[in-house]
Design an enzyme around this catalytic site. Structure first.
Site, PDB file in Angstrom:
ATOM      1  CG  ASP A  87      -4.399   9.811 -50.467  1.00  0.00           C
ATOM      2  OD1 ASP A  87      -4.222   8.504 -49.706  1.00  0.00           O
ATOM      3  OD2 ASP A  87      -3.946  10.724 -49.945  1.00  0.00           O
ATOM      4  CD  GLU A 145      -2.671   9.296 -44.578  1.00  0.00           C
ATOM      5  OE1 GLU A 145      -2.601   9.808 -43.321  1.00  0.00           O
ATOM      6  OE2 GLU A 145      -1.664   9.414 -45.335  1.00  0.00           O
ATOM      7  CD  GLU A 146       0.416  10.842 -48.032  1.00  0.00           C
ATOM      8  OE1 GLU A 146       0.659  11.622 -47.118  1.00  0.00           O
ATOM      9  OE2 GLU A 146       0.692   9.647 -48.410  1.00  0.00           O
ATOM     10  NE  ARG A 183       4.283   2.069 -27.813  1.00  0.00           N
ATOM     11  CZ  ARG A 183       5.043   1.643 -26.946  1.00  0.00           C
ATOM     12  NH1 ARG A 183       5.670   0.788 -26.608  1.00  0.00           N
ATOM     13  NH2 ARG A 183       5.006   2.666 -25.761  1.00  0.00           N
ATOM     14  CG  HIS A 371       5.515  11.903 -47.762  1.00  0.00           C
ATOM     15  ND1 HIS A 371       4.754  12.843 -47.378  1.00  0.00           N
ATOM     16  CD2 HIS A 371       4.762  10.956 -47.724  1.00  0.00           C
ATOM     17  CE1 HIS A 371       3.725  12.434 -46.649  1.00  0.00           C
ATOM     18  NE2 HIS A 371       3.748  11.090 -46.908  1.00  0.00           N
TER      19      HIS A 371
HETATM   20 ZN   LIG Z   1       2.119   9.882 -46.587  1.00  0.00          ZN
HETATM   21 ZN   LIG Z   2       0.985   7.068 -45.927  1.00  0.00          ZN
END
Ligand SMILES: [Zn+2]
Ligand SMILES: [Zn+2]
Length: 398
Positions: A87, A145-146, A183, A371
């Site tokens: 997205d 996801e955002e 990690r 962003h």
């Molecule tokens: Zn993002």
């Molecule tokens: Zn992202």
């Protein structure tokens, strides 16, 4: 296995790079927001089908799953999943590039166009090796996801069934090109949005004794909340409380009825997150009642931290070293992010590793953060992502 034939793998990936860049730019030009990724998921599904994968569409609305069945699977062979988020964001792009977003107010400003293109390139590289694969590879193309809301429903709809390990990556625009950060333990923080509504008693600004001022209560809360970090949290356990929105009042000479505070909490373990959420509620309610008012607490958008499994991290570390060399692999605390990512839900469903790939090139200009309307990645990072994911999947399947 292909792992023992690294030059062929590098050559295969190099041959794919021009197409990979065309694909990423096409996605970049056509950004789609959370749960609207219809064009993107259609394109993904079509490519997966053309490679002979078993495809499932409309998972969590606009998600796609592609299953590559290995041709040399022995009994008990494993399945590795590779996740990419697809997205974009509601941001108007300010980059002057010839593949600029064609949709006003929408932009791939987090690099998910790159993630999608990388995963599709991995499907191509691994499909070519299908006959020698001992196990399956499941590709998870995740929407939204955002909004931290695409991974959870995918897991609930069974995307992780039969999966023995999960891999994913995030390109990072402020981390140098050519480096890979991997990690064990928590790498992305949890995120919880909270809303505190302070109820007082309105009145005339000149007669505070006849009112209960919710603004003064809110002011105490803002200060007191920071003591949860400075006085109640171990200096060795990072966490963040930020109040990003304060809203109260209609005029200078009126004490309002309510004041609203909104903010976010970030923590690096489920236990710490739970403790802070509990203490935030106790502190704000206690403070408000001690001062004659009350406080209503609402929590939204909770996402757990992304915590990497040690064994899966070792697999990715080995793949990263083979791809970029030992000196270019980072495992220190500086690769941890206080941002959050709903990859966490996949990592909670199977042992996995979420790693970061550097996409900043000083020569090519400023490193704008994720962003930002001028966010960019160096596309040379794409081939690094493809190589590490491919090597890690092959290593895992053995
Ligand atoms: Zn993002
Ligand atoms: Zn992202």
């Amino acid at each position: 296995m292909a792992v023992s034939n690294p030059d062929r793998l590098k050559a295969d990936i190099d041959a794919l790079v021009p197409e990979l860049i065309v694909l990423r730019r096409d996605l970049h030009e056509h950004p789609e927001l959370a749960f609207e990724e219809v064009r993107t998921s259609g394109m993904v599904a079509q490519r997966l089908r053309s490679l002979g994968l078993e495809v499932q569409m409309n998972v969590a609305k606009t998600g796609v799953i592609g299953l590559l069945r290995g041709g040399a699977s022995q009994p008990g062979a494993k399945t590795i999943a590779i996740r990419a988020d697809i997205d974009a964001l509601p941001i108007h792009e300010l980059n002057e590039i010839d593949y600029r977003s064609q949709v006003d107010g929408k932009m791939h400003a987090c690099g998910h166009d790159g993630h999608t293109a990388i995963a599709l390139a991995v499907t191509a590289v691994l499909s070519k090796r299908r006959a020698e694969l001992n196990g399956n590879v499941k590709f998870l193309f995740q929407p939204a996801e955002e909004r931290l809301s695409g991974a959870k429903p995918m897991v609930e709809e069974g995307a992780m069934e039969g999966v023995d390990g999960i891999l994913g990556l995030h390109l990072i625009s402020t981390y140098p090109l050519g480096r890979v950060g991997v990690r064990a333990g928590t790498v992305f923080a949890s995120a919880d949005r909270f809303v505190f509504t302070v109820h007082g008693k309105g009145g005339h600004a000149a007669e505070p004794d006849k009112a209960v001022d919710p603004i003064v209560i809110a002011a105490h809360m803002i200060t007191a909340l920071q003591t949860l970090i400075s006085r109640e949290t171990s200096p060795f356990s990072p966490a963040v409380v930020t109040i990003g929105l304060v809203h109260a009042g209609t005029a200078f000479n009126i004490i309002p009825e309510t004041a609203v505070l909104q903010g976010t909490l970030r923590a690096f373990s489920q236990e710490h997150r739970a403790k802070l959420l509990r203490r935030m509620q106790a502190l704000t309610s206690g403070l408000a009642s001690a001062m004659g008012g009350s406080c209503e607490v609402e929590l939204f958008d909770g996402c757990p931290p992304c915590t990497n499994d040690a064994a899966m991290t070792a697999v990715v570390h080995k793949a990263a070293v083979a791809s970029v060399g030992e000196q270019a692999v980072d495992s220190g605390e500086d690769i941890m992010r206080t941002a959050s990512d709903d990859m966490a839900y996949f990592l909670n469903a199977a042992p996995g590793c979420y790693f970061v790939v550097g996409a900043h090139n000083k020569e090519k200009g400023g490193a704008y953060p994720h962003h930002h309307p001028r966010f960019t990645i160096d596309e040379d990072a794409l081939r690094v992502g493809v190589e590490v994911l491919t090597r890690a999947a092959l290593e895992f399947l053995g």
